[in-house]
Motif scaffolding. Structure first.
Motif, PDB file in Angstrom:
ATOM      1  N   GLY A  47       0.790  -1.228   0.000  1.00 18.29           N
ATOM      2  CA  GLY A  47       0.000   0.000   0.000  1.00 18.29           C
ATOM      3  C   GLY A  47       0.818   1.272   0.000  1.00 18.29           C
ATOM      4  O   GLY A  47       0.285   2.359   0.226  1.00 18.29           O
ATOM      5  N   VAL A  48       2.123   1.142  -0.244  1.00 16.66           N
ATOM      6  CA  VAL A  48       3.010   2.308  -0.236  1.00 16.66           C
ATOM      7  C   VAL A  48       3.078   2.888  -1.646  1.00 16.66           C
ATOM      8  O   VAL A  48       3.694   2.298  -2.542  1.00 16.66           O
ATOM      9  CB  VAL A  48       4.430   1.939   0.254  1.00 16.66           C
ATOM     10  CG1 VAL A  48       5.339   3.169   0.213  1.00 16.66           C
ATOM     11  CG2 VAL A  48       4.375   1.366   1.652  1.00 16.66           C
ATOM     12  N   TYR A  61       7.562   7.111  10.291  1.00 15.08           N
ATOM     13  CA  TYR A  61       6.381   6.442  10.840  1.00 15.08           C
ATOM     14  C   TYR A  61       6.776   5.188  11.626  1.00 15.08           C
ATOM     15  O   TYR A  61       6.350   4.986  12.769  1.00 15.08           O
ATOM     16  CB  TYR A  61       5.426   6.071   9.710  1.00 15.08           C
ATOM     17  CG  TYR A  61       4.231   5.283  10.175  1.00 15.08           C
ATOM     18  CD1 TYR A  61       3.157   5.921  10.795  1.00 15.08           C
ATOM     19  CD2 TYR A  61       4.178   3.905  10.016  1.00 15.08           C
ATOM     20  CE1 TYR A  61       2.059   5.193  11.249  1.00 15.08           C
ATOM     21  CE2 TYR A  61       3.091   3.171  10.456  1.00 15.08           C
ATOM     22  CZ  TYR A  61       2.033   3.819  11.074  1.00 15.08           C
ATOM     23  OH  TYR A  61       0.955   3.092  11.529  1.00 15.08           O
ATOM     24  N   CYS A  62       7.605   4.349  11.030  1.00 17.27           N
ATOM     25  CA  CYS A  62       7.974   3.079  11.670  1.00 17.27           C
ATOM     26  C   CYS A  62       8.845   3.274  12.907  1.00 17.27           C
ATOM     27  O   CYS A  62       8.843   2.437  13.818  1.00 17.27           O
ATOM     28  CB  CYS A  62       8.683   2.176  10.659  1.00 17.27           C
ATOM     29  SG  CYS A  62       7.620   1.623   9.308  1.00 17.27           S
ATOM     30  N   ALA A  63       9.591   4.377  12.951  1.00 19.55           N
ATOM     31  CA  ALA A  63      10.468   4.646  14.091  1.00 19.55           C
ATOM     32  C   ALA A  63       9.687   4.871  15.381  1.00 19.55           C
ATOM     33  O   ALA A  63      10.277   4.856  16.470  1.00 19.55           O
ATOM     34  CB  ALA A  63      11.354   5.858  13.791  1.00 19.55           C
ATOM     35  N   GLU A 100      -1.845   3.451   9.044  1.00 20.33           N
ATOM     36  CA  GLU A 100      -2.196   4.424   8.019  1.00 20.33           C
ATOM     37  C   GLU A 100      -1.143   5.519   7.963  1.00 20.33           C
ATOM     38  O   GLU A 100      -0.680   6.007   8.996  1.00 20.33           O
ATOM     39  CB  GLU A 100      -3.567   5.043   8.306  1.00 20.33           C
ATOM     40  CG  GLU A 100      -4.727   4.056   8.148  1.00 20.33           C
ATOM     41  CD  GLU A 100      -6.069   4.722   8.299  1.00 20.33           C
ATOM     42  OE1 GLU A 100      -6.110   5.962   8.505  1.00 20.33           O
ATOM     43  OE2 GLU A 100      -7.090   4.016   8.211  1.00 20.33           O
ATOM     44  N   LEU A 101      -0.763   5.890   6.740  1.00 16.96           N
ATOM     45  CA  LEU A 101       0.243   6.923   6.538  1.00 16.96           C
ATOM     46  C   LEU A 101      -0.155   7.759   5.331  1.00 16.96           C
ATOM     47  O   LEU A 101      -0.355   7.229   4.229  1.00 16.96           O
ATOM     48  CB  LEU A 101       1.619   6.279   6.321  1.00 16.96           C
ATOM     49  CG  LEU A 101       2.808   7.212   6.053  1.00 16.96           C
ATOM     50  CD1 LEU A 101       3.001   8.196   7.197  1.00 16.96           C
ATOM     51  CD2 LEU A 101       4.076   6.388   5.831  1.00 16.96           C
ATOM     52  N   LYS A 102      -0.314   9.059   5.546  1.00 17.14           N
ATOM     53  CA  LYS A 102      -0.708   9.988   4.489  1.00 17.14           C
ATOM     54  C   LYS A 102      -1.974   9.524   3.768  1.00 17.14           C
ATOM     55  O   LYS A 102      -2.064   9.567   2.530  1.00 17.14           O
ATOM     56  CB  LYS A 102       0.443  10.177   3.492  1.00 17.14           C
ATOM     57  CG  LYS A 102       1.592  11.009   4.047  1.00 17.14           C
ATOM     58  CD  LYS A 102       2.570  11.400   2.953  1.00 17.14           C
ATOM     59  CE  LYS A 102       3.561  12.441   3.440  1.00 17.14           C
ATOM     60  NZ  LYS A 102       4.498  12.868   2.372  1.00 17.14           N
ATOM     61  N   ASP A 107      -0.329  -2.399   4.613  1.00 11.46           N
ATOM     62  CA  ASP A 107      -0.471  -3.810   4.967  1.00 11.46           C
ATOM     63  C   ASP A 107       0.914  -4.382   5.237  1.00 11.46           C
ATOM     64  O   ASP A 107       1.769  -4.402   4.347  1.00 11.46           O
ATOM     65  CB  ASP A 107      -1.145  -4.587   3.833  1.00 11.46           C
ATOM     66  CG  ASP A 107      -2.547  -4.078   3.560  1.00 11.46           C
ATOM     67  OD1 ASP A 107      -3.304  -3.920   4.530  1.00 11.46           O
ATOM     68  OD2 ASP A 107      -2.881  -3.846   2.378  1.00 11.46           O
ATOM     69  N   ALA A 108       1.131  -4.850   6.464  1.00  9.96           N
ATOM     70  CA  ALA A 108       2.451  -5.343   6.855  1.00  9.96           C
ATOM     71  C   ALA A 108       2.435  -6.854   7.069  1.00  9.96           C
ATOM     72  O   ALA A 108       1.481  -7.412   7.616  1.00  9.96           O
ATOM     73  CB  ALA A 108       2.912  -4.648   8.140  1.00  9.96           C
TER      74      ALA A 108
END
Length: 230
Positions: A47-48, A61-63, A100-102, A107-108
């Motif tokens: 989804g990126v 985001y992940c940090a 959710e990002l931007k 999906d991870a």
């Protein structure tokens, strides 16, 4: 790596480069295959959209969950990868079900080399190869640290282990957490894959069943699997 008990003896984590190299020269005229590189703590992020989300966005985001060792966004492919410095942090990231990002839903899942893939679909059932003389209880005791278990069994024929087994968890995330690290049970390295549903095997399942490698869990053994030597 994960060994017997919670995290096991020896170093906690280390990269896996396929199976141990066979002794002696590789057959004449054939090129030795490149080793299969597996990175612990590495996640596939779907989804990126590279036009919306940059590498820096993804890292930032992940940090929030912990130190990011590496990240990439694949141009024109709508996915990326994130590697956490500590695989336990990657597991925590997976336990957060919604990302959710931007304005994009991410999906991870565990990033797994194709040779170790099994199926790309999320599943609660996991294939475990190279079991040797391990017992069902060894399975349950080791893998219960990753989530609730519905069933755990080594496949046997006439009381003899066939060299592989299956673990069914109560949710799909537990399988993904397992796929983030190497596993040793009672000193034996085991190979993990998402179990392949029968309906996804198609013609391969028929030929494998004819060869007798699917019973009694027909349709769940990864195509072409051969048990590792004891």
């Amino acid at each position: 790596m994960y060994g017997q008990g919670m995290y096991g003896p020896g170093p906690m984590y280390g990269p896996l480069y396929g199976y141990p190299k066979a002794e002696g020269p590789y057959p004449p005229g054939l090129r030795e295959p490149a080793p299969i590189k597996f990175t612990e703590g590495k996640l596939f992020i779907g989804g990126v959209d590279a036009h919306i989300i940059t590498k820096d966005d993804l890292v930032q985001y992940c940090a929030r969950w912990g130190e990011v060792a590496d990240a990439m966004v694949m141009d024109k492919k709508n996915y990326g990868f994130v590697t956490f410095a500590d695989p336990k942090v990657a597991m925590k990231f997976l336990e957060t079900r919604v990302h959710e990002l931007k304005g994009r839903r991410l999906d991870a899942k565990a990033a797994v080399p194709k040779a170790h893939l099994g199926t790309a679909k999320l599943t609660k059932k996991m294939f475990v190869g190279g079991t040797g003389d391990l017992t069902d209880e060894d399975f349950r005791q080791h893998f219960s640290q990753f989530g609730g278990i519905e069933d755990a069994a080594v496949v046997r024929r006439e009381g003899m282990s066939r060299g592989f087994g299956f673990v069914t968890f109560t949710d799909e995330v537990s399988v993904e957490k397992c796929l983030l690290v190497n596993h040793y049970i009672k000193g034996r390295k085991v190979e993990l894959k998402r179990a392949v549903p029968k309906e996804d095997l198609g013609a391969q399942s028929s030929s494998a069943a004819a060869a007798g490698i699917l019973a009694p869990h027909q349709g769940m053994v990864p195509p072409g699997y051969q048990p590792m030597p004891h």
